[in-house]
Each structure stands twice: as C-alpha cells, then as structure tokens.
Design an enzyme around this catalytic site. Sequence first.
Site, PDB file in Angstrom:
ATOM      1  N   LYS A  12       7.668 -15.181  37.807  1.00 58.01           N
ATOM      2  CA  LYS A  12       8.405 -15.395  39.005  1.00 58.01           C
ATOM      3  C   LYS A  12       8.762 -16.970  39.134  1.00 58.01           C
ATOM      4  O   LYS A  12       8.139 -17.846  38.647  1.00 58.01           O
ATOM      5  CB  LYS A  12       7.734 -14.827  40.100  1.00 58.01           C
ATOM      6  N   ASP A 137       0.366 -12.907  45.906  1.00 58.08           N
ATOM      7  CA  ASP A 137       1.480 -12.461  45.360  1.00 58.08           C
ATOM      8  C   ASP A 137       1.512 -11.172  44.466  1.00 58.08           C
ATOM      9  O   ASP A 137       2.637 -11.151  43.728  1.00 58.08           O
ATOM     10  CB  ASP A 137       2.297 -13.594  44.560  1.00 58.08           C
TER      11      ASP A 137
END
Length: 297
Positions: A12, A137
């Site tokens: 990411k 996350d």
Amino acid sequence: MLKSLRLKAYAKLNPSLYVGARRFDGFHPLESAAVTVDVADIVTVSQTDSGRIESDYCGGVFIPEQTDSAVRAARMFFQTASVPFTGLKIKTEKHIGLMAGMGGSSADAAAVLTALGLFYGCEKSITDEAARRTGSDICFLMKGGAALMSGKGDDLTEFCCSPNVCFVVVRCGRGLSTKDVFSEFDRSVYVKWDMTRAKRKCLDMLGLMENGDADGINGTAFNSLFEPAAALCRELEETARKAESLGAPLIMTGSGSAMFCAFDSNERAASVADAFNSAGLSAFVCKPTRCGVEVID
C-alpha cells in the site's frame, strides 16, 4: 485432507497521513488516504499436522518470530475462531521492501488470514476481528483498493482510485522502525493534528485519486511522520531534494522509508523512474489494485 493456498499480498501507499497526539491507550489517532498497489509478496499457506505454526522466508530474509505479523495473525485467528488446529506452514517470497512503510508485514498477515478464512469457511467478522487484534492496517490490506483509514487505521471507508493513476516509488536508504518513528513523533516539536480537519483533507485527497488528478495528488500529499522519520534517517531529505531537482517531488509513505509520486500516464512514470535510477535513486513504477489479497492457486 490438508489444504494449501498460494496468494499475492499487495503493498500500500499513503498519499495522505495525518497523525494526532498519543492517546491514553498508547495508540495515535490517524486519518489516511490509502491505496493498494501491484507490488506483492507471494505467500503460501499450508495446513500441516505438525502441531505448530512454522514461518519460512525465501531469499535469506529473516524475521524473528516475535515480530512476525503473519505468525501473530495466524495465532490470533485460532484464538478467535472455534476451529481445530493441527498445524500451519507459511512460506513467503518477499517483494515488498522491509520497513519501507508499504505495509509488507501487514500484507503477509492479511494473506494468512484470507487463507485461513477460506480453509475453515469462517465468516468475515472472524478474520476481521483477528486482523484488528493483530495490526492496525491489516483490515485494509485484506480488502484493498482505496480507502479512508481512520481511528487506529482499522475504521475503513471505501473509495475508488482511477486506473489511470500510477506511481513511481523510490527505495530510500535503510528501513525505519515504525515504533522508533512514532516515538520520535511524540516529541513536542512535531505538529499533532486535529482529526476532524485531517479527515477533510484526506477526503479531498481521495477525491483527487478517484478523478485521476496526479498533479493534485502530488500537490496536496502530506505525511505527519516525514519530519520525525527524517530526523532518524537524513537520507530521506537528501532523496527528496534530489527528486525535486529532477522535477518530481516525493512524499513518504507510512512511517517510511519508501517515497513516491503520482502520474497520469505509464509513459511519463517510466521516464521519471529511468531518470531517478540514472541519478542513483532506486525507483520502480506501480499501479493501483482493486483488491488487497489475491488467490493464485
């Protein structure tokens, strides 16, 4: 019959990351615009009858068991789900940089939880709970795409990122410990953001990502952790200055040390990556993905 799955675990980037003051529970509130990109670890998860969880990293990579997020995620899954445990082996080919702020360890954990959910036919709520209890996350990296990450990072609001956007990522110096960067951030010299204001800024960024406005993304990108990270690794500022002199400003992702910029064409991105590499920076091009984990076979 023992089952095995091979999965891609995507990295990411954080075009926006705003962090507030440490809370009483030790966590920092944050607001972030995040997107998964097509840099991926390959994770093979296999049921065994060994009675233990084994983790193997290819290519000489060594991650201690106590800091191995994939192992912790597997343990958390079996603590959360009412399923029998016979044993598990996790084999990982690392392609996401270590301690780069691109979510590599969390992506591996997301792949493990995805595989376990499929092995045991568990409801999504089980794997989501194991993800929240393992790392902030991991929920996002299980889902992928683009999202507003709020709270500890596990409160998600889904968005889209235009497929026309691509990114040039620069590997910058040594990896940085997330714990060390946040400890530095806790010093009074760094700005602690109000989350209401931060959320508005992240929503604006997500609008730019949805519209494919690469110039807008680069012009409004922000990371609260850049200054504390740069205090720990001076090469970050040197890399940022060199990139800006080449006409492409960089923003750090996560807690560093990787940095990136956005483009609206593959040709332009490839040209800039070539220029970076010629100037001694280690750069590559990547594109957004719609998912965080993909089953290969």
